[in-house]
Design an enzyme around this catalytic site. Structure first.
Site, PDB file in Angstrom:
ATOM      1  N   GLY A 123      -0.983   2.099   4.238  1.00 32.23           N
ATOM      2  CA  GLY A 123      -1.795   2.392   3.055  1.00 32.23           C
ATOM      3  C   GLY A 123      -2.909   1.390   2.850  1.00 32.23           C
ATOM      4  O   GLY A 123      -3.295   1.096   1.717  1.00 32.23           O
ATOM      5  N   ALA A 124      -3.434   0.830   3.934  1.00 30.64           N
ATOM      6  CA  ALA A 124      -4.602  -0.063   3.900  1.00 30.64           C
ATOM      7  C   ALA A 124      -4.343  -1.344   3.111  1.00 30.64           C
ATOM      8  O   ALA A 124      -5.290  -1.971   2.628  1.00 30.64           O
ATOM      9  CB  ALA A 124      -5.828   0.671   3.337  1.00 30.64           C
ATOM     10  N   SER A 210       0.131   2.042  10.532  1.00 25.18           N
ATOM     11  CA  SER A 210      -1.143   1.618   9.952  1.00 25.18           C
ATOM     12  C   SER A 210      -1.028   0.195   9.400  1.00 25.18           C
ATOM     13  O   SER A 210      -0.680  -0.719  10.147  1.00 25.18           O
ATOM     14  CB  SER A 210      -1.592   2.626   8.884  1.00 25.18           C
ATOM     15  N   ALA A 211      -1.275  -0.009   8.098  1.00 25.02           N
ATOM     16  CA  ALA A 211      -1.119  -1.356   7.545  1.00 25.02           C
ATOM     17  C   ALA A 211       0.319  -1.837   7.704  1.00 25.02           C
ATOM     18  O   ALA A 211       0.563  -3.044   7.848  1.00 25.02           O
ATOM     19  CB  ALA A 211      -1.531  -1.381   6.073  1.00 25.02           C
ATOM     20  N   ASP A 338      -6.841   8.537  15.948  1.00 25.81           N
ATOM     21  CA  ASP A 338      -6.601   7.691  14.776  1.00 25.81           C
ATOM     22  C   ASP A 338      -7.884   7.435  13.988  1.00 25.81           C
ATOM     23  O   ASP A 338      -7.845   7.230  12.776  1.00 25.81           O
ATOM     24  CB  ASP A 338      -6.025   6.336  15.223  1.00 25.81           C
ATOM     25  N   HIS A 453      -4.770  10.050  12.114  1.00 23.39           N
ATOM     26  CA  HIS A 453      -4.027   8.906  11.587  1.00 23.39           C
ATOM     27  C   HIS A 453      -2.859   9.408  10.742  1.00 23.39           C
ATOM     28  O   HIS A 453      -3.030  10.252   9.871  1.00 23.39           O
ATOM     29  CB  HIS A 453      -4.994   8.070  10.735  1.00 23.39           C
TER      30      HIS A 453
END
Length: 560
Positions: A123-124, A210-211, A338, A453
């Site tokens: 979630g960045a 991701s994150a 992605d 992604h």
């Protein structure tokens, strides 16, 4: 009538024989979850909202939970950590958020010494939760199917995000990385307590996307993780990803301070003002506004709240810390597209059938991604990515090139660099590389779009089984393949070896031999390939890195 009696007898017999943990003793007190039936003789004990730390102080490391009296009924998810909503118009969640969820598979006898898989959400570094994205009532990260089909314990973890998780002044006054410390506290709690749930404390695998995948990478390379877990899986992100490290945290902090009325020139006074500010206001001040950049720059520049080199949890450049990861078996890879979502923000025309994407659009994208090198990088990178175009490239070729650039720069190249560094330093630990390229299931995208992604997660967490009407048999095949590879790896350090059959042997990635597994629903011997996009990996890690105007932000040359 006879058939009904037989069914009733089977259900009663199953209810009598099915294993169930019941009340479990943890270091904080007694907890009781609920038993969910998966099949005739299989259940999963689910414990939701188990605290692993106390309510954290603002920009403080997590503290041990004081414990509780009586039996904690762990049957409901707890609040996510305070964060902006997906549309970023308001906030939701709470500061009281350091909880985890445990999924324990059971057969006819009580499970013992099971491998444990600990999931860190993506979630960045800005949003997300251990129970995020409900699909027909169940979270995307609901661990029941993965636990049951892979015969592993699955644990999903909350950690602080956004302003409260990653604000930093770049020095000891506000060192940052509070979300990483939360993850570390959760993994430590699991190691201390998971035996009571039937898990093997010496067989922990951390995995994330991701994150969350970059977080897994940071946990691996931190000196604080020695002996804490055994294996790690990064899906679409590593610590070397350019979006995964903030190199100028004070600038970001001053910007957020101005938004909440704390724009003091004296940094100590600014920090004091920030600490007295409303947490909701602080959280909103850390939001990103994609509309400000749509088609005018690169979305990566908006991802500003992220881990930092703090001299403590992350004591040095990530590329210099892989000796700390030598003990961990490592599996890492990316989705084939992605970068598509990000390219769609940076070059909106790529998803519009009637819009033309030009060479100038591609050059503009490259200019945004490579600006730390100045103008020298643009013609260099453009020639590499346009070499296959010919004199009159078809529109879809140009559009796909924009996606390839963002995929390579943000995900593929840093992941390949991390795999190489891991195997360079490995002391007997194994390394595996993959490319997930299942066709997208997202409607409305052009025909050429493959795996976006986060599209891998639905298969890993078994959604084609838990919500069968939304999927076809080929999706269930892929889901079972991923569950088998991932859980075999968690059990043995080898994705081919464990209780689950796999469709294709997956060879390890070594210092001088770079195979990777192509993961989709149609797997055969040809699913093993070699030297993933090596032409582009070599460009970014060697040619691009050697261009003048270095800032240290480029990929490490030591990685190839």
């Amino acid at each position: 009538m006879k058939m009904m009696l037989v069914v009733l007898l089977a259900v009663c017999l199953n209810s009598a024989l099915a294993a169930k943990l019941g009340v479990v003793q943890t270091e904080g007190g007694l907890v009781e979850g609920e038993s969910i039936r998966m099949s005739l003789f299989r259940t999963v004990d689910v414990f939701k909202g188990v605290p692993f730390a106390d309510v954290p102080g603002k920009w403080e490391k997590p503290k041990p939970h004081p414990g509780w009296d009586g039996v904690l009924r762990a049957t409901k998810y707890r609040d996510r950590c305070l964060q902006v909503t997906l549309l970023q118009t308001k906030t939701h969640g709470s500061e009281n958020c350091l909880y985890l969820n445990i999924f324990v598979p059971q057969g006819l006898s009580l499970s013992t010494n099971l491998p444990v898989m600990v999931y860190l959400f993506g979630g960045a570094f800005l949003l997300g939760a251990s129970n995020d994205v409900a699909i027909l009532g169940d979270s995307l990260y609901d661990g029941k199917e993965l636990a049951d089909r892979g015969d592993v314990i699955v644990v999903t973890v909350n950690y602080r995000v956004g302003t409260l998780g990653f604000l930093s002044t770049g020095d000891d006054r506000l060192p940052g990385n509070y979300g990483l410390w939360d993850q570390h506290a959760a993994i430590s709690w699991i190691r201390r307590n998971i035996a009571a749930f039937g898990g093997h404390p010496d067989n922990l695998t951390i995995f994330g996307q991701s994150a969350g995948a970059a977080s897994v990478s940071y946990q691996m390379i931190s000196p604080y993780s020695k002996g804490l877990f055994r294996r790690a899986i990064s899906q679409c992100g590593v610590a070397l990803s350019p979006w995964a490290l903030q190199r100028n945290p004070l600038k970001v902090t001053k910007k957020i301070a101005r938004k909440v009325g704390c724009s003091n020139t004296n940094v100590d006074e600014m920090i004091a003002c920030l600490k007295g500010s409303n947490p909701v206001d602080l959280t909103l001040a850390g939001k990103i506004d994609v509309l400000l950049i749509l088609g005018k720059g690169v979305v990566m520049d908006l991802l500003q709240l992220a881990p930092v080199i703090d001299g403590d949890f992350i004591p040095n450049e990530p590329s210099e810390l892989f000796h700390n990861a030598a003990q961990f078996d490592y599996l890492a890879g990316i989705n084939s597209m992605d970068g598509h979502f990000f390219a769609g923000v940076d070059v909106p025309s790529i998803n519009l059938g009637n819009a033309n994407t030009t060479a100038d659009h591609v050059k503009g994208l490259l200019a945004g991604l490579t600006k730390e090198k100045g103008d020298a990088a643009i013609p260099s990178a453009f020639s590499v990515y346009s070499t296959h175009w010919g004199s009159f490239p078809p529109p879809d070729v140009v559009k796909k090139t924009a996606t390839d650039i963002e995929t390579d720069f943000l995900f593929l190249v840093p992941t390949q660099a991390a795999l190489q560094l891991h195997t360079n330093y490995s002391s007997g630990a194994r390394t595996y590389s993959y490319l997930f390229n299942m066709k997208t299931r997202i409607p409305g995208f052009p025909w050429w779009v493959e795996a976006n992604h986060a599209e891998d997660l639905q298969y890993l967490f078994g959604k084609p089984f838990s919500t069968p009407l939304g999927y076809a048999p080929r999706h269930r095949d892929l889901s079972q393949y991923m569950i088998s590879y991932w859980t075999n790896f968690a059990k043995t350090g080898d994705p081919n070896s464990g209780n689950s059959r796999v469709p294709v042997p997956w060879p390890p990635f070594t210092r001088n031999h770079h195979p990777y597994l192509i993961i989709n629903n149609n797997m055969s011997k040809s699913s093993v390939s070699y030297d993933l996009r090596s032409y582009y990996v070599n460009y970014w890690t060697q040619t691009y890195s050697s261009l003048q105007k270095k800032t240290g932000k480029e990929f490490s040359q030591r990685s190839v």
